[in-house]
Design a protein around this motif. Structure first.
Motif, PDB file in Angstrom:
ATOM      1  N   GLY A   1       0.825  -1.213   0.000  1.00  0.00           N
ATOM      2  CA  GLY A   1       0.000   0.000   0.000  1.00  0.00           C
ATOM      3  C   GLY A   1       0.853   1.256   0.000  1.00  0.00           C
ATOM      4  N   HIS A   2       1.949   1.220   0.748  1.00  0.00           N
ATOM      5  CA  HIS A   2       2.880   2.350   0.753  1.00  0.00           C
ATOM      6  C   HIS A   2       3.472   2.566  -0.639  1.00  0.00           C
ATOM      7  N   LEU A   3       3.836   1.479  -1.306  1.00  0.00           N
ATOM      8  CA  LEU A   3       4.387   1.603  -2.660  1.00  0.00           C
ATOM      9  C   LEU A   3       3.355   2.153  -3.642  1.00  0.00           C
ATOM     10  N   VAL A   4       2.099   1.754  -3.485  1.00  0.00           N
ATOM     11  CA  VAL A   4       1.027   2.269  -4.351  1.00  0.00           C
ATOM     12  C   VAL A   4       0.867   3.774  -4.137  1.00  0.00           C
ATOM     13  N   VAL A   5       0.925   4.214  -2.891  1.00  0.00           N
ATOM     14  CA  VAL A   5       0.809   5.643  -2.592  1.00  0.00           C
ATOM     15  C   VAL A   5       2.014   6.399  -3.135  1.00  0.00           C
ATOM     16  N   LEU A   6       3.214   5.838  -2.988  1.00  0.00           N
ATOM     17  CA  LEU A   6       4.404   6.498  -3.536  1.00  0.00           C
ATOM     18  C   LEU A   6       4.279   6.708  -5.040  1.00  0.00           C
ATOM     19  N   MET A   7       3.768   5.702  -5.726  1.00  0.00           N
ATOM     20  CA  MET A   7       3.618   5.820  -7.173  1.00  0.00           C
ATOM     21  C   MET A   7       2.655   6.952  -7.530  1.00  0.00           C
ATOM     22  N   SER A   8       1.577   7.083  -6.783  1.00  0.00           N
ATOM     23  CA  SER A   8       0.588   8.105  -7.123  1.00  0.00           C
ATOM     24  C   SER A   8       1.038   9.501  -6.709  1.00  0.00           C
ATOM     25  N   GLU A   9       1.836   9.617  -5.651  1.00  0.00           N
ATOM     26  CA  GLU A   9       2.247  10.936  -5.184  1.00  0.00           C
ATOM     27  C   GLU A   9       3.388  11.529  -5.990  1.00  0.00           C
ATOM     28  N   ARG A  10       4.168  10.713  -6.623  1.00  0.00           N
ATOM     29  CA  ARG A  10       5.350  11.233  -7.320  1.00  0.00           C
ATOM     30  C   ARG A  10       5.078  11.601  -8.768  1.00  0.00           C
ATOM     31  N   ARG A  11       3.912  11.353  -9.261  1.00  0.00           N
ATOM     32  CA  ARG A  11       3.436  11.819 -10.573  1.00  0.00           C
ATOM     33  C   ARG A  11       4.463  11.679 -11.692  1.00  0.00           C
TER      34      ARG A  11
END
Length: 163
Positions: A98-108
């Protein structure tokens, strides 16, 4: 009847949860730096929705049904507690994904994809350990120290009697 129904729900939810825990790291590793915005957005939405709408609810259902199975089958044995430890590892890895999924979405678009192997290896080890413990039901009592298996005759540190 109820035991069989809860077991079926538990197994179905486990299949979805474990498939998601294997599939999501593979999906996250397919992202490439510099890909066009449309494909990046599509992959980001796919991973986010898969994690939020399928994998996490399946994990919650699997854990709830598994907890109910422990009480329905009165499976309060040492192998079950070791299995619960392995399930805790799986839950931690679920949170890491879940952390990796959030990182992917936040770094655009600036998210550097990682290899799926460092995430998949502990997931597969935890899954195999859980399967070994559930299907084999090994007699782990011989591995427990004697002071854990026998009462020591000590008084409780409080005057009240436990319920």
């Amino acid at each position: 009847m109820i035991l069989s129904l809860v077991k079926a729900i538990h197994i179905a939810a486990l299949i979805i949860w474990c498939a998601g825990l294997v599939g999501l790291p593979l999906m996250l590793s397919k992202h490439e730096i510099g890909e066009n915005q449309a494909s990046y957005s599509q992959l980001r939405l796919l991973t986010h929705r898969a994690y939020s709408y399928f994998v996490t609810p399946a994990a919650i259902i699997a854990i709830a049904a598994g907890t109910a199975l422990i009480f329905l089958a009165s499976a309060f044995t040492l192998w079950m507690f070791v299995k619960l430890l392995a399930v805790g590892v799986l839950v931690s890895l679920h949170a890491w994904i879940g952390h990796l999924v959030v990182l992917m979405s936040e770094r655009r678009g600036r998210y550097a994809p990682r290899s799926a192997l460092p995430t998949l290896l502990p997931i597969m080890i935890a899954m195999v350990a859980i399967l070994f413990l559930v299907l084999g039901k090994p007699a782990l009592e011989s591995f427990a120290p004697a002071w854990l298996t026998q009462p020591l005759g000590h008084e409780l540190p409080v005057d009240e009697t436990p319920i």
